[in-house]
Design a protein around this motif. Structure first.
Motif, mmCIF file in Angstrom:
data_model
loop_
_atom_site.group_PDB
_atom_site.id
_atom_site.type_symbol
_atom_site.label_atom_id
_atom_site.label_comp_id
_atom_site.label_asym_id
_atom_site.label_seq_id
_atom_site.Cartn_x
_atom_site.Cartn_y
_atom_site.Cartn_z
ATOM 1 N N ALA A 1 -44.257 44.025 5.510
ATOM 2 C CA ALA A 1 -44.423 44.036 4.056
ATOM 3 C C ALA A 1 -44.358 45.444 3.483
ATOM 4 O O ALA A 1 -44.154 45.617 2.288
ATOM 5 N N ASP A 2 -44.529 46.446 4.333
ATOM 6 C CA ASP A 2 -44.639 47.812 3.806
ATOM 7 C C ASP A 2 -43.350 48.608 3.982
ATOM 8 O O ASP A 2 -43.212 49.674 3.420
ATOM 9 N N HIS A 3 -42.436 48.113 4.794
ATOM 10 C CA HIS A 3 -41.168 48.832 4.997
ATOM 11 C C HIS A 3 -40.061 47.837 5.330
ATOM 12 O O HIS A 3 -40.324 46.715 5.760
ATOM 13 N N MET A 4 -38.825 48.280 5.107
ATOM 14 C CA MET A 4 -37.692 47.434 5.494
ATOM 15 C C MET A 4 -37.359 47.674 6.951
ATOM 16 O O MET A 4 -37.602 48.748 7.485
ATOM 17 N N MET A 5 -36.797 46.682 7.585
ATOM 18 C CA MET A 5 -36.473 46.836 8.994
ATOM 19 C C MET A 5 -34.978 47.050 9.213
ATOM 20 O O MET A 5 -34.144 46.534 8.470
ATOM 21 N N ALA A 6 -34.664 47.821 10.237
ATOM 22 C CA ALA A 6 -33.282 48.216 10.517
ATOM 23 C C ALA A 6 -32.617 47.289 11.524
ATOM 24 O O ALA A 6 -31.540 47.600 12.037
ATOM 25 N N TYR B 1 -42.384 32.111 -3.381
ATOM 26 C CA TYR B 1 -42.709 33.283 -4.210
ATOM 27 C C TYR B 1 -41.480 33.796 -4.957
ATOM 28 O O TYR B 1 -41.570 34.224 -6.100
ATOM 29 N N TYR B 2 -40.343 33.792 -4.304
ATOM 30 C CA TYR B 2 -39.121 34.322 -4.915
ATOM 31 C C TYR B 2 -38.355 33.256 -5.703
ATOM 32 O O TYR B 2 -37.358 33.572 -6.346
ATOM 33 N N ASN B 3 -38.795 32.007 -5.598
ATOM 34 C CA ASN B 3 -38.031 30.887 -6.165
ATOM 35 C C ASN B 3 -36.558 30.953 -5.751
ATOM 36 O O ASN B 3 -35.636 30.901 -6.565
ATOM 37 N N MET B 4 -36.376 31.061 -4.439
ATOM 38 C CA MET B 4 -35.022 31.073 -3.872
ATOM 39 C C MET B 4 -34.978 29.980 -2.805
ATOM 40 O O MET B 4 -35.123 30.249 -1.608
ATOM 41 N N PRO B 5 -34.812 28.711 -3.252
ATOM 42 C CA PRO B 5 -34.963 27.579 -2.331
ATOM 43 C C PRO B 5 -33.984 27.581 -1.159
ATOM 44 O O PRO B 5 -34.257 26.970 -0.123
ATOM 45 N N ARG C 1 -43.699 48.652 -1.484
ATOM 46 C CA ARG C 1 -42.367 48.136 -1.150
ATOM 47 C C ARG C 1 -42.366 46.640 -0.836
ATOM 48 O O ARG C 1 -41.324 46.078 -0.516
ATOM 49 N N MET C 2 -43.514 45.974 -0.912
ATOM 50 C CA MET C 2 -43.621 44.612 -0.376
ATOM 51 C C MET C 2 -42.580 43.642 -0.948
ATOM 52 O O MET C 2 -41.902 42.927 -0.194
ATOM 53 N N LEU C 3 -42.461 43.588 -2.267
ATOM 54 C CA LEU C 3 -41.588 42.572 -2.876
ATOM 55 C C LEU C 3 -40.109 42.877 -2.626
ATOM 56 O O LEU C 3 -39.290 41.962 -2.556
ATOM 57 N N HIS C 4 -39.788 44.165 -2.487
ATOM 58 C CA HIS C 4 -38.420 44.521 -2.094
ATOM 59 C C HIS C 4 -38.196 44.194 -0.612
ATOM 60 O O HIS C 4 -37.156 43.675 -0.230
ATOM 61 N N ALA C 5 -39.203 44.528 0.204
ATOM 62 C CA ALA C 5 -38.988 44.494 1.659
ATOM 63 C C ALA C 5 -38.895 43.082 2.217
ATOM 64 O O ALA C 5 -38.045 42.807 3.066
ATOM 65 N N LEU C 6 -39.758 42.168 1.761
ATOM 66 C CA LEU C 6 -39.787 40.851 2.390
ATOM 67 C C LEU C 6 -38.453 40.111 2.251
ATOM 68 O O LEU C 6 -37.996 39.456 3.185
ATOM 69 N N ILE D 1 -37.314 40.291 -8.033
ATOM 70 C CA ILE D 1 -38.746 40.612 -8.031
ATOM 71 C C ILE D 1 -39.473 39.666 -8.985
ATOM 72 O O ILE D 1 -39.213 39.653 -10.185
ATOM 73 N N PRO D 2 -40.401 38.840 -8.454
ATOM 74 C CA PRO D 2 -41.142 37.922 -9.329
ATOM 75 C C PRO D 2 -42.147 38.696 -10.191
ATOM 76 O O PRO D 2 -42.779 39.642 -9.720
ATOM 77 N N ALA D 3 -42.284 38.257 -11.440
ATOM 78 C CA ALA D 3 -43.278 38.869 -12.327
ATOM 79 C C ALA D 3 -44.567 38.054 -12.293
ATOM 80 O O ALA D 3 -44.528 36.821 -12.253
#
Ligand SMILES: [Fe+2]
Length: 297
Positions: free
Chosen positions: A84-89, A117-121, A265-270, A292-294
């Motif tokens: 949740a705190d960083h993106m993975m390579a 959470y992202y509403n991306m079914p 970075r959580m909402l970007h990273a997940l 990014i959900p509001a």
């Protein structure tokens, strides 16, 4: 980058080099079989600049430069959980090394949570983005090192620990022995699961080297990051566990978690990590856009 190497203690014991990525306080690992030079990469970061929305691969490249300089042959690209705190390579490293990438099979259940959470079914397909989805108890090898997967939920519902000979990569269960433990308040995390996972790791042999996922120095009397301590050291000295009952631990952990902000970075990273670190799908202009959900957190 600050690095430190923990030597092999004999046949079947990996030499472990940790690399400290200071932007997110993450520790990335190379575990290598000293006899055969086969290696596994664990929890390698893709750099991200949240202000610009820009990803970079400088940290991952630094790890690959080390691999090359040491003459190592990467045969596994591993992650312990979708961070949740960083993106993975992971996806990039798989391309660069030709090695299979892997994570725990419960990443599919974590994706179920985040799809909402992202509403991306239709988003996220772990079988497509990872070559291997490990179940509890699965085993694999690199060179003479035998590795075993332990499901160790609590921080997420599907985090896994890699036990490799006398080394264990325990990600966000323990913090370093002078700090304590990791948070359990992300979606799918619970203090009860975390307690059980910590106890299962403490049941490994006393001299098992535990390698943690994060450190945020300065800590107490030390300036440098630190990430390695044995089971015996954690049992005796970890301030969240030594002499604590399950109830005391769970209260302490829950109280502390209430004070912690969400990772920036959580909402970007997940949404990237649940695709194995791929910036896809691309839109018709050839770019990837974050969603990014509001007001959901
Ligand atoms: Fe994490």
């Amino acid at each position: 980058m600050f690095t430190r190497t923990s030597p092999s203690t004999g046949p079947g014991s990996p030499e472990v080099t940790g690399f400290y990525e200071k932007d997110t306080g993450s520790v990335m690992y190379v575990a290598a079989c000293p006899e055969t030079k086969k290696a596994a990469l664990i929890d390698i970061v893709m750099d991200f600049d949240p202000e610009a929305g820009r990803t970079r691969l400088d940290s991952a490249q630094e790890v690959l430069d080390f691999v090359k300089a040491q003459g190592l042959d990467v045969v596994w690209v591993l992650d312990t959980h979708p961070h949740a705190d960083h993106m993975m390579a992971s996806a990039w490293l798989k391309e660069q090394t030709g090695a299979p990438n892997a994570i725990g099979e419960k990443v599919a259940e974590i994706a179920d949570l985040w799809r909402d959470y992202y509403n991306m079914p239709d988003a996220f397909d772990a079988k497509r983005d990872f070559d291997r989805l490990f179940a509890d108890g699965d085993t694999f090898t690199f060179g003479n090192v035998e590795a075993r997967v332990m499901l160790s939920p609590g921080h997420t519902l599907g985090s896994i620990t890699y036990v490799m000979g006398d080394a264990a990569f325990v990600h966000d269960t323990f913090m370093h022995v002078d700090v304590g433990t990791s948070r359990a308040d992300f979606p799918g995390g619970t203090t009860q699961d975390l307690w059980n996972s910590l106890q299962a790791i403490l049941a490994l042999p006393d001299d098992t080297r535990l390698f943690v996922g994060h450190d945020y120095p300065p800590v107490k009397d030390r300036e440098d990051p630190a990430w390695e301590a044995t089971v015996a050291e954690h049992r005796a000295n970890n301030p969240h566990l030594a002499g604590k009952s399950e109830a005391e631990f769970r209260k302490l952990r829950a109280d502390r978690d209430k004070t912690l902000p969400l990772p920036d970075r959580m909402l970007h990273a997940l949404q990237v990590n649940l695709r194995g670190g791929r910036l896809e799908p691309l839109e018709c202009d050839g770019n990837f856009y974050f969603k990014i959900p509001a007001n959901k957190f």
